[in-house]
Scaffold this motif. Structure first.
Motif, PDB file in Angstrom:
ATOM      1  N   THR A   1       0.826  -1.207   0.000  1.00  0.00           N
ATOM      2  CA  THR A   1       0.000   0.000   0.000  1.00  0.00           C
ATOM      3  C   THR A   1       0.859   1.256   0.000  1.00  0.00           C
ATOM      4  O   THR A   1       1.808   1.374   0.780  1.00  0.00           O
TER       5      THR A   1
ATOM      6  N   LYS B   1       1.499   4.842   1.080  1.00  0.00           N
ATOM      7  CA  LYS B   1       1.044   5.573   2.271  1.00  0.00           C
ATOM      8  C   LYS B   1       1.413   7.050   2.256  1.00  0.00           C
ATOM      9  O   LYS B   1       1.030   7.788   3.164  1.00  0.00           O
TER      10      LYS B   1
ATOM     11  N   GLU C   1      -6.658   4.855  -0.737  1.00  0.00           N
ATOM     12  CA  GLU C   1      -5.242   4.557  -0.908  1.00  0.00           C
ATOM     13  C   GLU C   1      -5.027   3.696  -2.144  1.00  0.00           C
ATOM     14  O   GLU C   1      -5.875   2.898  -2.520  1.00  0.00           O
TER      15      GLU C   1
ATOM     16  N   TRP D   1      -3.278   0.575  -3.685  1.00  0.00           N
ATOM     17  CA  TRP D   1      -2.646  -0.639  -3.173  1.00  0.00           C
ATOM     18  C   TRP D   1      -2.644  -1.753  -4.200  1.00  0.00           C
ATOM     19  O   TRP D   1      -3.485  -1.811  -5.092  1.00  0.00           O
TER      20      TRP D   1
END
Length: 241
Positions: free
Chosen positions: A58, A60, A182, A184
């Motif tokens: 992911t 971040k 997000e 991912w």
């Protein structure tokens, strides 16, 4: 992370509206700087490599912009199923071995599909073990998926003619109106590789319109029957909660 210009048109960026806009590099090819995972991803020859089970990788450092273009390259192992998630919930650019994975029987689950929602117009994948170039463009209510220089998905999710497909995604848990999610990369159990990830914000004065002639691949009857069974199981589960 640094920034890179889109550069001249090539297979991976051919036909891009706004070529020359500044892209943000999301992966430097050397480190996991800005990324989080459970220890199951490695870096191999400038690419992220899902080496073992342990969950997704992911980004971040920032959430996905509301209006954006994402570029990346992907390579699958035999039978591989993976995907790139770019909106909150189950909104996914599917990454798949179309031939070796059972998911490939349904175009709505095939490579470059908006998984369990919209099939691509064609299969533009390269053989297992070869790199594929991909792009996702989203502005307002328009979504485009590109694969190996070809625009294979192009629709406005508010257009009534796509309502049944959008409802499929809603049943699965996806919401195309969601923003601020997000980015991912999915760990679905098989080796997969990603590299050359970058994105840019699509400016307000750049037009992205859905093509009137976009036609998703048809779903074979046997695959459609399985899909309906899966939908019925999802609905039963929702009713029992």
């Amino acid at each position: 992370m640094g920034t890179v210009h889109a550069g001249p048109p090539s297979e991976s960026n051919s036909g891009s509206a706004g070529d020359g806009h500044l892209f943000v590099e999301l992966f430097d090819g050397k480190s996991f700087d800005g990324w989080q995972h459970g220890g199951n991803w490695r870096i191999e020859q400038g690419a992220f490599y899902r080496a073992s089970g342990g969950g997704p990788l992911t980004y971040k450092r920032d959430v996905v912009p509301d209006d954006f273009e994402l570029r990346f390259e992907w390579k699958v192992s035999e039978g591989c199923n993976s995907g790139v998630y770019y909106r909150p919930g189950q909104v996914e650019y599917q990454v798949l071995d179309n031939v070796g994975s059972p998911y490939g029987e349904n175009p709505r689950q095939a490579a470059a599909s908006l998984f369990f929602c919209m099939a691509p117009s064609k299969d533009a994948t390269r053989p297992v073990g070869q790199w594929n170039s991909a792009r996702v463009l989203c502005k307002g209510t328009v979504i485009q998926h590109w694969l190996n220089g070809q625009k294979v998905l192009d629709f406005d999710y508010t257009d009534p003619k796509w309502a049944d497909m959008v409802e499929l995604l809603t049943i699965r848990g996806g919401d195309l109106t969601g923003r601020g999610g997000e980015l991912w990369l999915q760990d679905h159990g098989q080796p997969v590789w990603y590299r050359s990830l970058s994105w840019r914000v699509i400016p307000g004065d750049e037009i992205l319109e859905a093509s009137d002639d976009f036609e998703p691949m048809p779903i074979p009857p046997a695959a459609l029957a399985k899909e309906r069974q899966r939908v019925e199981a999802m609905l039963r589960q929702k009713r029992s909660q």
